[in-house]
Design an enzyme around this catalytic site. Structure first.
Site, PDB file in Angstrom:
ATOM      1  CG  HIS A  59      48.455  32.797  40.600  1.00 47.33           C
ATOM      2  ND1 HIS A  59      48.228  32.389  41.893  1.00 47.33           N
ATOM      3  CD2 HIS A  59      47.454  31.990  39.858  1.00 47.33           C
ATOM      4  CE1 HIS A  59      47.182  31.835  42.076  1.00 47.33           C
ATOM      5  NE2 HIS A  59      46.907  31.639  40.768  1.00 47.33           N
ATOM      6  CB  CYS A  60      44.582  35.542  40.683  1.00 48.53           C
ATOM      7  SG  CYS A  60      44.854  33.940  40.242  1.00 48.53           S
ATOM      8  CB  ILE A  61      44.306  39.515  43.532  1.00 47.43           C
ATOM      9  CG1 ILE A  61      43.376  37.970  43.923  1.00 47.43           C
ATOM     10  CG2 ILE A  61      43.351  40.582  43.863  1.00 47.43           C
ATOM     11  CD1 ILE A  61      42.955  37.946  45.436  1.00 47.43           C
TER      12      ILE A  61
END
Length: 434
Positions: free
Chosen positions: A270-272
């Site tokens: 969900h981030c990188i």
């Protein structure tokens, strides 16, 4: 108003509202409940609410027993946002994906705050945890809250405190991961730090919500850029006949100045894969072109195509084409030992191979049935691995290196293994590094 809130935090009479009961919100709920706060959870998904009321978990690494324990301690879940006044703090843990143009999609955040605004009351603390570009909290949330006639810092309070969950990592918990917090005003900051300090071992105050928003982006951009570097190094090393994983292991023995990052088939989670684009988009407003970040994004985004090319080459050497070949993808979660499918590179690989005519199957002990996803569709269930099953496929693609896989059995019985995770240290005739 501020002192009354601080007193309720101190004596644990404050009611904590968690908005969004997913991979971030659910562990946070459990932590507040564990310490002794009453928690009211909000989610738009009725099936999640029903599961929680039944004491069930829909996230693999969160046990049903922990949900049942929170329920026994007074935790409730609801889809009714009009119950927001029952809570003293409203912590927003909703997704911030990208749209099809790779631009920030704040619809979940804005729809959530718009649903809450009619029910805000004096004394409320609103904390946004969703990763976003610097300025979101003061540009989007602040005016919406003050549209109710509240003065933030006096009648209501607003902070940004980015989530730092690492699903499936046994070494760090919600409690032990330090929490960054930035407030709109000093009073907001004091309340935010007190709230999180009640359940987190270490809270790190920063000067503003924008500094807190930028902190989260820097953390993930740091990883994205370094992973982009080793992904590029992997391609160079492969051309030179060098095993990049051997090189990384050797470099990691240096006790200073080097941190190991590992290449893979693409970025997931969900981030990188997402966060760098939030900053590059916002930077344009200031006339800044973030070349370094975007270059890393290009390298990482090209990794699935690189893996497909390695599969095509390996099959070609065996006088086969991707078109018509039976290919088994091992691991479709975005990282090892979890059931989290968000932005999983495995799914992009499956789609690319399917579009080239491959007959696709998958095996993942953490994902028994391919889930419903916003943009990806497969009517598949996980294949149980056996010697006969493995031998029946033209190619086995190791996409996510779960510990539950029997790697010796896979090596012994698969006709061809394309290893995109560097799991196999020793060369073999049927193993191709990708």
């Amino acid at each position: 108003m501020k002192n009354a809130f601080l007193n309720r935090i101190a004596d644990k009479s404050a009611v904590i509202g968690i908005v969004g009961l997913g991979y971030v919100g659910l562990p946070l709920m459990l932590r507040f409940a564990e310490v002794g706060y009453k928690v009211l959870g909000f989610d738009i998904d009725q099936s999640k609410v029903d599961a929680l009321h039944a004491g069930k978990s829909y996230i693999e690494h969160i046990s049903a027993d922990s949900i049942a324990g929170a329920r026994a301690a007074g935790f409730e879940a609801t889809t009714d946002f009009s119950r927001a006044p029952e809570a003293d703090a409203l912590i927003l843990c909703v997704p911030t994906p990208l749209n099809k143009y790779r631009e920030p999609d704040l619809s979940f955040v804005l729809n959530t705050i718009d649903s809450l605004v009619p029910h805000l009351r004096a004394g409320h603390l609103v904390s946004l945890e969703s990763t976003t570009y610097p300025g979101t909290t003061d540009e989007e949330l602040l005016p919406r809250i003050e549209s109710r006639g509240f003065k933030v810092g006096q009648d209501a309070f607003l902070v940004f405190s980015p989530e730092r969950e690492d699903p499936g990592n046994p070494n760090f918990t919600t409690r032990t991961i330090p929490k960054v917090c930035g407030g709109i005003t000093e009073a907001c900051q004091e309340i935010g730090v007190a709230l999180y300090g009640a359940v987190i071992d270490k809270v790190v105050p920063v000067s503003s919500t924008r500094a807190a928003e930028m902190t989260k982006l820097l953390e993930n951009i740091h990883r994205a850029v370094n992973i982009g570097l080793v992904n590029e190094m992997k391609i160079v090393a492969d051309k030179m006949g060098i095993d990049i994983h051997e090189v990384i292991r050797a470099a990691a023995t240096k006790p200073f100045g080097f941190v190991p990052y590992y290449p893979g088939p693409g970025l997931g989670g969900h981030c990188i894969p997402i966060d760098p684009f939030y900053l590059t988009w916002k930077a344009r407003e200031y006339g800044v072109h973030t070349r370094f970040i975007e270059l890393a994004g290009e390298v990482n985004s090209a990794m699935p195509d690189y893996v497909v090319s390695k599969i095509a080459s390996a099959l070609n050497e065996r006088k086969k084409a991707i078109n018509g070949s039976k290919i088994l993808v091992l691991g479709i979660a975005y990282k090892k030992n979890v059931d989290d499918m968000r932005e999983s590179p495995s799914v992009f690989l499956m789609e690319k191979l399917r579009d080239l005519g491959a007959d696709i199957s998958y095996s993942d002990p953490h994902v028994p049935t391919f889930p419903k996803m916003r943009e990806h569709h497969f009517e598949l269930s996980s294949v149980a691995l056996s010697a006969d099953t493995l031998a029946a496929y033209d190619c086995v693609l190791l996409a996510t290196d779960h510990d539950k896989f029997d790697y010796d059995m896979i090596r012994q019985h698969a006709q061809l293994v394309v290893d995109s995770r560097g799991k196999y240290l020793n060369p073999a005739l049927n193993i191709v590094k990708a």
